[in-house]
Enzyme design. Sequence first.
Site, short mmCIF file in Angstrom:
data_model
loop_
_atom_site.label_atom_id
_atom_site.label_comp_id
_atom_site.label_asym_id
_atom_site.label_seq_id
_atom_site.Cartn_x
_atom_site.Cartn_y
_atom_site.Cartn_z
CG HIS A 89 44.61 40.68 34.47
ND1 HIS A 89 44.97 41.57 33.36
CD2 HIS A 89 44.82 41.12 35.56
CE1 HIS A 89 45.11 42.64 34.15
NE2 HIS A 89 45.09 42.68 35.34
CD GLN A 133 47.05 45.26 31.36
OE1 GLN A 133 45.53 45.56 31.96
NE2 GLN A 133 47.96 45.94 31.56
CB SER A 153 46.83 45.43 36.31
OG SER A 153 45.76 45.18 35.92
CG LEU A 154 44.95 51.21 37.18
CD1 LEU A 154 44.07 51.70 35.92
CD2 LEU A 154 44.10 51.41 38.33
NE ARG A 199 42.13 48.24 32.23
CZ ARG A 199 42.78 47.71 33.32
NH1 ARG A 199 42.43 48.10 34.31
NH2 ARG A 199 43.31 46.58 33.08
CD GLN A 247 40.38 47.48 40.87
OE1 GLN A 247 40.46 47.32 39.72
NE2 GLN A 247 39.42 47.22 41.32
#
Length: 402
Positions: A199, A248, A91-92, A116, A10
């Site tokens: 995060h 994560q 991340s994503l 999510r 993202q």
Amino acid sequence: MQTALLFPGQGSQYIGMGQDLFTRSIVARRTFEEASEILGYSVSNLCFQGSEADLTRTDYAQPCILTVGIAAFRVLVERMEREPVYLAGHSLGEITALTASGALHFADAVRLVRFRGMLMRDAQKHKAGSMMAVHGLTPQVIEKECLEPEYRGLVVISNLNSSRQTVVSGQVNALTKIKERFTDLGGHVTPLQVDGAFHSPFMKNAAMQLYDELRLIPFHSMRYSVLSNVTALPYPNVNCIPSFLSEQMVERVRWQGCVQFLMERQVYNLIEVGPGSVLSNMLRREKLDACMIQSMDKKEYLQKLIKESLPKGNRAVSYAHYLKAALCAKNYNIHGETSNYLKEVAGPFRELEQLARSGDVADGNAKALEALNHILDCKMTPAIQRGGILSHIAEEGVVRHV
């Protein structure tokens, strides 16, 4: 030269992302359509004509970025000269990488990232949070400031992206104050296009709910090794997916560690697969002289890829050729359960059989190609073999698979 595919997270979204893929590629178009059916709204419209506000919303941005990434991967994988040795996502993007590896079916991945995104959005309803990138200061200096009484528990390091960039997450008011401090110390600060303190410990409840959801999803053997953001090492097995992906959300993204892992193993051909060039630009700033760094979002690279993928000839292909290719393709899915495998391939096989019995020819028919690709996915056919199968069909006539 060994290859790794990198999937952005993202913050890489922009209005118009994936439009070239959608326009030029049947495979990409089908990917967008599949995601739209699952989500109940047009992903292509949101990606191409949506507002910046909508694309910043976590619950919209994450499914869109995943869809563009998988659409790009499906186009790329048929043309790759060599198998990638590693996949990694920021991340994503780690979920996109797991999907590309075969660990997650695309439909399950779309539902997962929507869930999510909603969790991450809801986590901020009572505590407004955000993120910002800090350049020009070491992680040690940034950590020291975050631990000052004024900011302790309100601002934390969330991403170790490179030697030049560290990201912090926290409450908006605290970020505003500490930004001035970082600037005074000689740093340069850039706010990120996100609507939450991702995060970080602010995501603890969301991480617990995500773990419960992940335990309900069936995971499958990986065709490619995937690096974890939490450990900066490959996943030992698919059983680690629920714990790693939930951790994560509250742990630091160790992206610099992932890149270092690849460099230590001389994986120098790095291709960013998805919207934007955030990861590619970050890598170029690291001045990794031995690396070839490419982005599928660059028009010239995409045009070259698609031009090379158009087969010669002007004859149509019999549906029987698709059926024969599906039947003869070797099954590499040796670790999966037989019952699940048969269930997955039964529908596409029946569709190809019905098309073959019709006696017609497939003049660039998307249905036949989609069914064949689904079967090859289930068989976990490696990219090189897959490309050979499609090239062989192309020799029989015209197959406009991109």
